[in-house]
Design a protein around this motif. Sequence first.
Motif: not given
Lengths: 77, 438
Positions: B44-49
């Motif tokens: 999710e972090m990667v997606g947000g980034f």
Amino acid sequence: MDTNLVLEGFKFMGLGMGTVFLFLIVLILMMNLMSKIINKFFPEVKPNASASTVNNQNNNKKIVAAITAAIKHHKEG
Amino acid sequence: MKFLVIKLLALMLFSFSVLYASAPTVEVSLTHMEETYETKPFSEMVGGFLKSTGINAFINPDPDELDAHGKEISDFHKSWGRILMILLTFFLFWLAIRKGFEPLLLLPIAFGGLLANIPIAGIAGDDGFLGVIYNMGLANEMFPILIFMGVGAMTDFGPLLSNPKTALLGGAAQFGIFGTLVGAVALTQMGFADFTLQQASAISIIGGADGPTSIFIATKLAPELLGAIAVASYSYMAMVPIIQPPIMRALTTEAERKIKMTTLRHVSRLEKLVFPILVLTLAILVLPAATPLVGAFMFGNFLKESGVVERLNDTLQNSLINTVTIFLGLGVGSKLAAEEFLVPDTMFIMALGIVAFSVGTASGVIMAKIMNMFPGHKVNPLIGSAGVSAVPMAARVSNKVGMEADRTNMLLMHAMGPNVAGVIGSAVAAGVLISLFI
């Protein structure tokens, strides 16, 4: 409202160019007048240049006189 | 006395203890802040980034993003528009570096434009640094005025003073401004474009061939067109050596181009010192609306000619004008944001700009020919084209074309007269336009 914008543009042109030329013509007259007044009453003084050349000439004469005197003295002596 | 010292010491100790006592509470509030951060799975972090990358912003523009004025931006301007604008700034870099087109201003403007088209960062917005620069000195017309001071300090009115009548050539060239104004409103009348009279006036001032004046008028009358007007103004000014010579050759005969002008008389220092005051006095009496520009210009010139403030003169000519040029360029660049620049109006502004330069050049040359019909010293019509300001480029062009006809004919100093008169002329024209809208 159906104003003729082109006519409006030409009005701007008339007023604008009129002012520009009026301004510059008055400026030219004033420049000529100013130059006349300044050159008549406050001519640029160049005291340094003229004074130094006069001094130089006098100095040169003195030096020439001294040298000729020395040569004469040498020859005579 | 001792008591006082003890009291002071006690006070200091007390205040320290209070500070230390309060320190833990700060830490507590910090830990509170940290507690609001929720742990997320790595995916999710990667997606947000990824959502916050420029690539994503170009492909899927944020529908809620607003421009610097809080208006909606179309999807085109947020995606392809920005990419196009960035490519355009690369083209401007090429013009400035490879072709030497006014690099001093075109480079900061182009780089400002590059920064202004970055998505998400909002550099040209009110809180971005370009926006801050714009509000600091362009929105209030400060930077063009400062530039004018520097230009004044660099200008020598000697050639004009020794042959005053050449000032008329600088006046005639202002037909470029008003001719373009008529052209812009005619386009509107015919339904091609949609310019108000204010916008038409701001565009027409490109014909003054004077960067700071154009920017001054544009920010005053039509700030939404500033980017296009400044880019048109500076790029055409750089193209003066390409635009002018064909017009000059077409309007003059070989014999006219060979006319030799009488040598300029010596101008005394006092004349040069009185001149700025003379022009300013005239402006005060005839056209106070032009005094911000004329006043700043003459201030710079007066400092130079006074000869007693060499340090200030040096600052105006170098450090100040250089500093302001950086800010002015970046500030103008902030107006190259896609949503403001990629509009049909820009195309018309570019077209009208070249008309403005051509008409100004032609009317300067024609004016010189008219002056030759009157008795008096003959004027070489080639110096008429220098009336379009663009100091000193236009004067150099006159000299070059003159040398082509006769290698011994040096027109440079003769052309400087109409050249600087053109600056005064376009400031007066700008004053007229301002006074019409107040």
